[in-house]
Design an enzyme around this catalytic site. Sequence first.
Site, short mmCIF file in Angstrom:
data_model
loop_
_atom_site.label_atom_id
_atom_site.label_comp_id
_atom_site.label_asym_id
_atom_site.label_seq_id
_atom_site.Cartn_x
_atom_site.Cartn_y
_atom_site.Cartn_z
N ARG A 226 29.05 29.63 48.25
CA ARG A 226 28.15 28.59 47.76
C ARG A 226 28.29 28.57 46.23
O ARG A 226 28.69 29.55 45.61
CB ARG A 226 26.71 28.89 48.16
CG ARG A 226 26.51 28.97 49.70
CD ARG A 226 25.04 28.89 50.05
NE ARG A 226 24.80 29.20 51.46
CZ ARG A 226 24.80 28.30 52.43
NH1 ARG A 226 25.06 27.03 52.17
NH2 ARG A 226 24.54 28.66 53.68
N GLY A 251 29.56 21.32 54.77
CA GLY A 251 28.36 20.54 55.08
C GLY A 251 28.05 19.47 54.04
O GLY A 251 28.94 19.04 53.31
N ILE A 281 26.05 23.67 61.16
CA ILE A 281 25.53 24.20 62.41
C ILE A 281 24.16 23.58 62.70
O ILE A 281 23.76 23.43 63.85
CB ILE A 281 25.46 25.75 62.34
CG1 ILE A 281 25.42 26.34 63.74
CG2 ILE A 281 24.29 26.22 61.51
CD1 ILE A 281 25.77 27.80 63.79
N ASP A 282 23.46 23.15 61.64
CA ASP A 282 22.12 22.56 61.82
C ASP A 282 22.19 21.13 62.37
O ASP A 282 21.16 20.56 62.71
CB ASP A 282 21.37 22.50 60.48
CG ASP A 282 21.09 23.88 59.90
OD1 ASP A 282 21.35 24.86 60.60
OD2 ASP A 282 20.62 23.95 58.75
N ARG A 327 17.22 24.35 58.65
CA ARG A 327 16.43 24.30 57.41
C ARG A 327 15.52 23.08 57.40
O ARG A 327 14.35 23.16 57.14
CB ARG A 327 17.38 24.16 56.23
CG ARG A 327 17.74 25.46 55.59
CD ARG A 327 18.28 25.18 54.22
NE ARG A 327 19.72 25.15 54.25
CZ ARG A 327 20.49 26.00 53.62
NH1 ARG A 327 19.95 26.96 52.92
NH2 ARG A 327 21.80 25.90 53.66
N MET A 436 24.10 36.24 64.17
CA MET A 436 24.91 36.53 65.36
C MET A 436 25.47 35.23 65.93
O MET A 436 26.58 35.18 66.43
CB MET A 436 24.07 37.24 66.41
CG MET A 436 23.59 38.57 65.92
SD MET A 436 22.90 39.56 67.22
CE MET A 436 24.37 39.92 68.15
N ILE A 437 24.66 34.17 65.83
CA ILE A 437 25.11 32.88 66.36
C ILE A 437 26.17 32.27 65.44
O ILE A 437 27.21 31.78 65.89
CB ILE A 437 23.91 31.90 66.50
CG1 ILE A 437 22.96 32.40 67.59
CG2 ILE A 437 24.40 30.49 66.81
CD1 ILE A 437 21.70 31.57 67.76
N1 LIG Z 1 25.84 17.71 44.41
C1 LIG Z 1 26.92 18.49 44.42
N2 LIG Z 1 27.99 18.21 43.63
C2 LIG Z 1 29.08 18.99 43.64
N3 LIG Z 1 29.22 20.09 44.43
C3 LIG Z 1 28.20 20.42 45.24
C4 LIG Z 1 27.01 19.64 45.28
N4 LIG Z 1 26.17 20.22 46.19
C5 LIG Z 1 26.82 21.30 46.67
N5 LIG Z 1 28.04 21.42 46.11
C6 LIG Z 1 29.02 22.49 46.38
O1 LIG Z 1 29.40 22.46 47.76
C7 LIG Z 1 29.59 23.79 48.24
C8 LIG Z 1 28.85 24.00 49.53
O2 LIG Z 1 27.48 23.60 49.41
P1 LIG Z 1 26.31 24.30 50.28
O3 LIG Z 1 25.09 23.50 50.08
O4 LIG Z 1 26.25 25.75 49.95
O5 LIG Z 1 26.82 24.25 51.77
P2 LIG Z 1 27.05 23.04 52.78
O6 LIG Z 1 28.27 22.33 52.36
O7 LIG Z 1 27.20 23.74 54.08
O8 LIG Z 1 25.82 22.19 52.69
C9 LIG Z 1 29.19 24.73 47.12
O9 LIG Z 1 30.35 25.27 46.55
C10 LIG Z 1 28.41 23.84 46.16
O10 LIG Z 1 28.58 24.25 44.81
O1 LIG Z 2 22.11 32.97 54.44
P1 LIG Z 2 22.97 31.85 54.00
O2 LIG Z 2 24.41 32.12 54.15
O3 LIG Z 2 22.64 31.35 52.63
O4 LIG Z 2 22.72 30.68 55.00
C1 LIG Z 2 21.51 30.30 55.55
C2 LIG Z 2 21.60 28.87 55.98
O5 LIG Z 2 22.83 28.57 56.57
C3 LIG Z 2 22.66 27.65 57.64
O6 LIG Z 2 22.97 28.32 58.84
C4 LIG Z 2 23.56 26.46 57.45
O7 LIG Z 2 23.50 26.03 56.15
P2 LIG Z 2 24.68 25.13 55.50
O8 LIG Z 2 24.84 23.96 56.39
O9 LIG Z 2 24.19 24.78 54.14
O10 LIG Z 2 25.90 25.96 55.46
C5 LIG Z 2 21.18 27.30 57.63
O11 LIG Z 2 20.68 27.08 58.91
C6 LIG Z 2 20.59 28.50 56.96
O12 LIG Z 2 19.41 28.21 56.32
MG LIG Z 3 23.88 22.04 53.49
#
Ligand SMILES: Nc1ncnc2c1ncn2[C@@H]1O[C@H](COP(=O)(O)OP(=O)(O)O)[C@@H](O)[C@H]1O
Ligand SMILES: O=P(O)(O)OC[C@H]1O[C@](O)(COP(=O)(O)O)[C@@H](O)[C@@H]1O
Ligand SMILES: [Mg+2]
Length: 550
Positions: A226, A251, A281-282, A327, A436-437
């Site tokens: 992240r 995501g 996954i959500d 979430r 675990m999931i």
């Molecule tokens: N608004 C944004 N602009 C640019 N990069 C972003 C933005 N939001 C999230 N990211 C980047 O996308 C990656 C994944 O975001 P994260 O929220 O952790 O997971 P997910 O993609 O599963 O929602 C991270 O490296 C984060 O810095």
């Molecule tokens: O503990 P972590 O790795 O920050 O992730 C927790 C979060 O990851 C998730 O499984 C999925 O989140 P993302 O879609 O942002 O990857 C959420 O349900 C949960 O809140």
């Molecule tokens: Mg997300």
Amino acid sequence: MASSASISRPRFRCFDPSNSYPATPDHPRYFSASPPTSSPSTPRANGRSSGSMAISDNSELKIATGPGGYVLEDVPHLVDYIPDLPTYPNPLQDNPSYSVVKQYFVNADDTVAQKIVVHKDSPRGTHFRRSGPRQKTNHMQLDISQVYFESNDVHACIVTCGGLCPGLNTVIREIVCGLYHMYGVRRILGIEGGYRGFYARNTIPLTPKVVNDIHKRGGTILGTSRGGHVTSKIVDSIQDRGINQVYVIGGDGTQKGASVIFEEIRRRGLKVVVAGIPKTIDNDIPVIDRSFGFDTAVEEAQRAINAAHVEAESVENGIGFVKLMGRYSGFIAMYATLGSRDVDCCLIPESPFYLEGPGGLYEYIERRLKEDGHLVIVMAEGAGQELLAESMNQQDASGNKLLQDVGLWLSQNIRDHFSKQRNMAINLKYIDPTYMIRAIPSNASDNVYCTLLAHSAIHGAMAGYTGFTVGPVNGRHAYIPFRRVTERQNKVVITDRMWARLLSSTNQPSFLDLKEVEAMKKEEKEEETKAQLIVGENHTEATSASLPKE
Ligand SMILES: Nc1ncnc2c1ncn2[C@@H]1O[C@H](COP(=O)(O)OP(=O)(O)O)[C@@H](O)[C@H]1O
Ligand SMILES: O=P(O)(O)OC[C@H]1O[C@](O)(COP(=O)(O)O)[C@@H](O)[C@@H]1O
Ligand SMILES: [Mg+2]
């Protein structure tokens, strides 16, 4: 609004980047719903800027309209900002596996309707470009397919970002094998450790041999992270390495990041496509029918629910309490509950609930314990956050709000309530199977789905489309503009029929009175109208949760 039920073929003025033939009246005319904020036609000398983490501010929409309220929300194409790009014969035409299947190639003009439940006078609504290798009938009545990359020139990379999800390795595998076997691409790099890996980590050369078995493993062989999205450094790295196809798996946050990367690439005028594969996954990504890994997660959650049920019914006044992921969207909790039939109460973020008094959770628990002697509760992690005295004001590295562990909090409150206020000895077992999931490999059905996503992304990239996310819309895979999957989250609509089914299956109270239901319906209507205004004129579209459609 259309005044007749007859379906007429849309009449457009031409702009179809996927064919190199002269314009014909049958092709879309695009308009910008808002002016572009960058000037793609004027790339800089080396194109570099000193920008850091950025939010995409380019809200340009590529929209074509047709009769009957038909709207095509199209995705960008390389020729939008690099005119006169050469095309090449699609190698798939000579591929023994694919060329014999007549229906494998899609018509270059095929689009997929977002709204499939329509009435006689409904406008046709929003459509997305159908995914797949594209074919056109030329002036000699021959079906031909062209691509914008020569196989030898492709240098692809794959990156995985955000939280883990079953199926990540399968998507990686299928992109590598698809590029290799379908299009003869030999240079594919894995970027280690998410976005920051572009500038701070090593790369892994990927071949079908390297990825052969990875779909049997959980997690991602590339690693993930992240935070760390520094746009300029990422695009510098793409440019320096000579990468021209970027496959981004992640995501909503990841797709926002991919959108910013696409804008910067376009600003620099680079012949580089950016293709997103949605991972969550959500199941909180809108427009698409469901996200990969969701099916696996719901299935795996059954094991936790079964355990909770066995524990609960083995003792007097037993309560099995399972916390699941989610979430902001309670899809996993809702589907795991519906799938199990052992759950007496499902709590999700979209449905506020209260504890004390008539119609409250405590009253319901007590009734079930008296009637059945035990009870199973499933709770999504984002449910009931508003009940906690103070919310945490912390974020993770990506800017996601960190949530309080409401499951632990609520189970302690239930224990206290029954022992102190009701003088009842209860036996509560708390299970949190989240990690675990998340860590298991995807099941067979998700594996097939991951293959389709990977192939859709590859075909789109080879056809020169960019700045898109792939995914099924009403069962047909389509290319969807990034903005459409990042502008809002997919949520369980608790005034919909699926939530009604859940309430009837668990017998739990809805925790809502009629006034609140009416207020919610009004809010949804307003949201829908807002979405129509965003997309453009003269059409409507479905904005309710995308899973399932009925
Ligand atoms: N608004 C944004 N602009 C640019 N990069 C972003 C933005 N939001 C999230 N990211 C980047 O996308 C990656 C994944 O975001 P994260 O929220 O952790 O997971 P997910 O993609 O599963 O929602 C991270 O490296 C984060 O810095
Ligand atoms: O503990 P972590 O790795 O920050 O992730 C927790 C979060 O990851 C998730 O499984 C999925 O989140 P993302 O879609 O942002 O990857 C959420 O349900 C949960 O809140
Ligand atoms: Mg997300």
